[in-house]
Design an enzyme around this catalytic site. Structure first.
Site, PDB file in Angstrom:
ATOM      1  N   HIS A   1       0.856  -1.188   0.000  1.00  0.00           N
ATOM      2  CA  HIS A   1       0.000   0.000   0.000  1.00  0.00           C
ATOM      3  C   HIS A   1       0.889   1.233   0.000  1.00  0.00           C
ATOM      4  CE1 HIS A   1      -3.842   2.066   0.810  1.00  0.00           C
ATOM      5  NE2 HIS A   1      -3.115   2.898   1.546  1.00  0.00           N
TER       6      HIS A   1
ATOM      7  N   GLY B   1      -3.125  10.813   6.852  1.00  0.00           N
ATOM      8  CA  GLY B   1      -1.939  11.655   6.822  1.00  0.00           C
ATOM      9  C   GLY B   1      -0.890  11.365   7.861  1.00  0.00           C
TER      10      GLY B   1
ATOM     11  N   GLY C   1       0.726   8.032  10.511  1.00  0.00           N
ATOM     12  CA  GLY C   1       0.669   6.658  10.981  1.00  0.00           C
ATOM     13  C   GLY C   1       0.582   6.554  12.486  1.00  0.00           C
ATOM     14  N   GLY C   2       0.292   5.345  12.968  1.00  0.00           N
ATOM     15  CA  GLY C   2       0.330   5.080  14.396  1.00  0.00           C
ATOM     16  C   GLY C   2      -0.878   5.530  15.187  1.00  0.00           C
TER      17      GLY C   2
ATOM     18  N   ASP D   1       1.427   4.753   0.325  1.00  0.00           N
ATOM     19  CA  ASP D   1       0.807   5.961   0.862  1.00  0.00           C
ATOM     20  C   ASP D   1       1.496   7.174   0.262  1.00  0.00           C
ATOM     21  OD1 ASP D   1      -1.245   5.246   2.939  1.00  0.00           O
ATOM     22  OD2 ASP D   1       0.432   4.068   3.691  1.00  0.00           O
TER      23      ASP D   1
ATOM     24  N   GLY E   1      -4.933   1.997  12.070  1.00  0.00           N
ATOM     25  CA  GLY E   1      -5.104   1.318  13.353  1.00  0.00           C
ATOM     26  C   GLY E   1      -5.499  -0.135  13.226  1.00  0.00           C
TER      27      GLY E   1
ATOM     28  N   ASP F   1      -8.192   1.215   6.352  1.00  0.00           N
ATOM     29  CA  ASP F   1      -6.823   1.657   6.628  1.00  0.00           C
ATOM     30  C   ASP F   1      -6.796   2.537   7.872  1.00  0.00           C
ATOM     31  OD1 ASP F   1      -4.208   2.529   6.568  1.00  0.00           O
ATOM     32  OD2 ASP F   1      -4.374   3.599   4.666  1.00  0.00           O
TER      33      ASP F   1
ATOM     34  N   GLY G   1       0.067  -0.713   8.853  1.00  0.00           N
ATOM     35  CA  GLY G   1       1.387  -0.110   8.819  1.00  0.00           C
ATOM     36  C   GLY G   1       2.183  -0.401  10.069  1.00  0.00           C
ATOM     37  N   SER G   2       1.893   0.342  11.119  1.00  0.00           N
ATOM     38  CA  SER G   2       2.669   0.229  12.358  1.00  0.00           C
ATOM     39  C   SER G   2       2.642  -1.172  12.942  1.00  0.00           C
ATOM     40  CB  SER G   2       2.138   1.225  13.399  1.00  0.00           C
ATOM     41  OG  SER G   2       2.260   2.543  12.934  1.00  0.00           O
TER      42      SER G   2
END
Length: 219
Positions: free
Chosen positions: A36, A148, A150-151, A38, A179, A177, A199-200
């Site tokens: 993905h 915009g 992450g995390g 971003d 969390g 997308d 992601g994270s």
């Protein structure tokens, strides 16, 4: 049972090409289905991330599907660059267009080049706006955090949005997308999501185990 597709977010790897390549190869080796990408321009979003100039080098290193989420202002003006750069799926944000008539033009342009087209809605956007575009897209991307950065923590309002989009179409692909982890993934899947962007959670944990847990497996 619906197949759960895991799309590993490029965001945690930052703008360093070596880090992006290492992460792309790693997630592909350990079972991710898609990467993905971003894409943030620092205008529509506060932060800036990788853009189409990275795609060629990344494509050389992996056969994964490239799932490009364009978080850029008025993407109609630049979407051709992402089409040519090798993205397999190109998703644009509803909120990014000053002229909403350009949304349909952009989606049609993506589809005309034999790419999959998606529309994304940010956390605070009414999910009903996708109704006007559902027949022109392959995918609806529901943000479960403010786009915009992450995390962030998963917002439960996304579950109702997933269910709503699924009620509009049994066949549309629904991507979520923000969390997404081993606790929130089952909620998204149960609500009707097909593609989980993480992601994270993947980046900060054992890659193989994280991907398996997102699929609902114990490794």
């Amino acid at each position: 049972m619906r197949k759960v597709v895991i799309s590993a977010s490029s965001l945690p790897a930052g703008r360093n090409m070596s880090a992006q390549i290492e992460y792309l190869v790693r997630v592909g080796s350990y079972g991710a289905d898609m990467y993905h990408l971003d894409v943030m321009d620092g205008v529509f979003t506060k932060y800036k991330s990788i853009d189409y100039k990275y795609f060629d080098q990344l494509r050389e290193k992996s056969p994964l599907l490239f799932d490009a989420h364009l978080m850029i202002k008025n993407p109609y003006k630049i979407v051709d660059k992402y089409i040519k750069a090798g993205a397999d799926i190109i998703t644009v944000n509803y909120e990014a267009f000053d002229d909403k008539e350009d949304i349909l033009k952009t989606l049609k342009k993506i589809k005309s080049k034999k790419k999959m087209a998606g529309i994304a809605i940010d956390l605070d956007t009414d999910v009903k706006v996708v109704e006007g575009y559902i027949k022109y897209v392959d995918l609806v991307l529901i943000m479960s955090v403010k786009l915009g950065k992450g995390g962030q923590e998963f917002n439960q309002s996304a579950i109702k949005k997933i269910k709503y989009v699924r009620s509009l179409s049994p066949s549309i692909l629904i991507e979520v997308d923000g969390g997404v982890n081993d606790k929130t993934a089952p909620l998204c899947i149960k609500a009707g999501a097909d593609i989980l962007v993480s992601g994270s959670y993947i980046y900060n944990n054992d890659t193989y185990e994280a991907i398996q847990h997102l699929r609902g497996k114990n490794g």
